[in-house]
Design a protein around this motif. Structure first.
Motif, PDB file in Angstrom:
ATOM      1  N   PHE A 408      42.134  31.988  43.891  1.00  0.00           N
ATOM      2  CA  PHE A 408      42.396  33.210  44.650  1.00  0.00           C
ATOM      3  C   PHE A 408      43.320  32.978  45.842  1.00  0.00           C
ATOM      4  O   PHE A 408      43.737  33.931  46.499  1.00  0.00           O
ATOM      5  N   VAL A 451      31.279  36.314  41.773  1.00  0.00           N
ATOM      6  CA  VAL A 451      32.434  37.184  41.992  1.00  0.00           C
ATOM      7  C   VAL A 451      32.368  38.387  41.053  1.00  0.00           C
ATOM      8  O   VAL A 451      31.710  38.342  40.017  1.00  0.00           O
ATOM      9  N   PRO A 474      37.951  38.257  44.144  1.00  0.00           N
ATOM     10  CA  PRO A 474      37.087  37.516  45.059  1.00  0.00           C
ATOM     11  C   PRO A 474      35.841  38.317  45.416  1.00  0.00           C
ATOM     12  O   PRO A 474      35.818  39.550  45.313  1.00  0.00           O
TER      13      PRO A 474
END
Length: 519
Positions: A408, A451, A474
């Motif tokens: 991410f 997540v 995320p």
């Protein structure tokens, strides 16, 4: 079923909400149309374990009266919903798909149920599922198989196949599922529905019958991304009765979905996970995935490759952590406090002890898959093996979380196929548990890391069956799912000329089933 009621069952939840707010249709009409649809087709689909027709209509009448009186109502008030049978519902049986809870009527509501009732959503009934959510096909229910509306000889995914099949067959515009390793997203992929696993802790687990407490998460099952956003906003948010609940407001999910529907993803970085593709994925699944990437690229997204090297160990870690937690959570089902009780008849001359009652109850009440996982979990937690198995799996979990964190930094969202293949034939993998477990290979990492993830229908494979694209974001950035998911949905529907489910074969009328509360 009349043409008018057929039209009502084909509308999205958002469209129904608009009609209800404008007074163009009543909640009673909408609810009755869906109950009629259930009566027409659920004899073939078997999405429902319990029908709540009378109470659903009573809720609808109440909403109509409150709307006529000018009371402020939730945007989804009057829109019917189906609820997975692992969510506790006061006054309605809750079995978790198991004989050990057959006929159990809870004395309280789950937080999710409380929020649905307070918002005025008529609850149509409880949907079928793999026993205690253990399975990838809804073939492990103690109450019979659910069938995929696209092909009644195929599985609807699992463990929440009932919720997905209800939405895909137009028996309900909305449904609640739970996702421990993919049980919302994988059924979504194989039935052509939208399925969302929210960030762990962002939707209350109070009143969910626990499978694996560190993995379980409830979420929406719908036909559109906007519908999922609206339902997610309703059921989500902090709950002081859940010790793992996040004490923060949800991001603006429906606003993100509406923004994404413009089809503009300029500046969004989309990461393709190297480890979630290739061998084991069917040609049709890979082809639709590549086509979807081209659409996202054309909408302005930047496509980047990301590597999550420890994902290859996710399946093994999951199938140690989940059974370990399940063996602990299911210990409460002992034949002593609630649910099934089997008492030995004493014909063998041995005393009828509590231990023997527990053994007889669990032997009769638990199915083979549940027993398999309890044995595996108990072994993994036993003295001398805890560090070697459960402890090592938790270390792998940490590495997977680090993989996500690194990925991410390079991308705003990650994407992969949701499932490696389309829906397989009923019975095809029942005798091969390992092959069954592989269906969750792409969805499990999100649960291990906590997540959020979404599956969006992205076309038909070469066999004419639906496939899905998975979007991951995320933790606490669920709004990213809805922006990207809505954009892809809009781009695909523009290409197809309408929703994917509009291309599904119509189910033949099946023997009607009673709309009274019945199992």
């Amino acid at each position: 079923m009349t043409a008018e009621s057929t039209d009502l069952t084909r509308l999205s939840a958002a469209a129904l909400a608009t009609k209800l707010a404008a007074g163009e249709v009543s909640s009673v009409e909408v609810t009755r149309a869906h109950l009629d649809r259930i009566g027409d087709v659920d004899g073939a689909v078997h999405a429902f374990l319990y029908l709540n027709g009378d109470d659903a209509l009573a809720t609808a009448r109440d909403v109509d009266a409150r709307r006529a009186a000018g009371e402020p109502l939730h945007v989804l008030a009057g829109v019917p919903i189906a609820v997975k049978d692992i969510v506790v519902t006061k006054g309605m049986p809750t079995t978790a798909g198991s004989k050990i809870l057959e006929g159990w009527v809870p004395p309280y509501d789950a937080t999710i149920t409380t929020r649905l009732r307070a918002a005025g959503l008529p609850i149509l009934g409880k949907t079928n599922m793999d026993e205690f959510a253990m399975g990838s096909s809804t073939e492990h229910s103690a109450y019979g198989n659910t069938h995929n509306p696209w092909d009644l000889d195929r599985i609807p995914g699992g463990s929440g196949g009932g919720s997905a099949a209800a939405v895909a067959s137009y028996e309900a515009p909305l449904a609640i599922g739970t996702d421990t390793g993919g049980s919302i997203r994988q059924p979504g992929a194989v039935t052509g529905t939208v399925g969302v696993k929210p960030t762990y802790g962002s939707v209350s687990r109070y009143g969910l019958i626990a499978l694996a407490s560190s993995l379980d998460q409830a979420g929406p099952v719908t036909r559109t991304v906007l519908d999922a956003a609206l339902l997610h906003e309703l059921i989500g948010g902090h709950d002081p009765r859940d010790s793992t609940s996040i004490d923060e407001p949800l991001p603006a999910l429906s606003a993100a979905a509406r923004r994404g529907a413009s089809g503009d993803l300029t500046g969004v970085r989309v990461g393709v996970i190297t480890e979630l593709g290739g061998e084991g994925y069917s040609d049709g699944v890979r082809a639709r995935f590549e086509e979807s990437l081209d659409l996202l690229r054309g909408a302005g997204a930047e496509i980047v490759e990301v590597s999550c090297p420890h994902f290859e160990y996710a399946l093994g870690a999951y199938y140690l952590i989940l059974p370990a937690e399940a063996s602990s959570n299911l210990a409460k089902f002992d034949g002593m406090r609630f649910g099934l009780r089997v008492t030995p008849d004493g014909s063998d001359g041995l005393a009828v002890t509590a231990e023997r009652v527990m053994s007889a109850t669990r032997g009769a009440g638990f199915g083979d898959e549940v027993k398999r996982r309890i044995i595996l979990g108990t072994y993994a937690l036993s003295a001398g093996y805890y560090d070697a198995y459960y402890g090592s799996a938790q270390k792998v979990r940490t590495l997977i979380q680090r993989d996500f964190a690194a990925a991410f930094e390079k991308a705003d969202v990650l994407v992969s196929p949701t499932a490696p293949t389309t829906a397989f034939k009923l019975g095809e993998k029942l005798d091969d548990p390992l092959a069954m477990y592989l269906n969750d290979v792409a969805t499990i990492p999100a649960n291990l890391a906590g997540v959020p993830g979404m599956s969006v229908p992205n076309g038909l494979s070469d066999d004419g069956l639906p496939v899905g694209l998975q979007i991951l974001a995320p933790a606490k950035a669920d709004d990213r799912l809805y922006r990207v998911g809505a954009a892809l949905e809009a781009l695909l529907e523009s290409r197809w000329g309408g929703p994917l489910l509009g291309r599904a074969p119509e189910l033949a009328r099946s023997p009607a089933i009673s709309l009274e509360a019945s199992r």
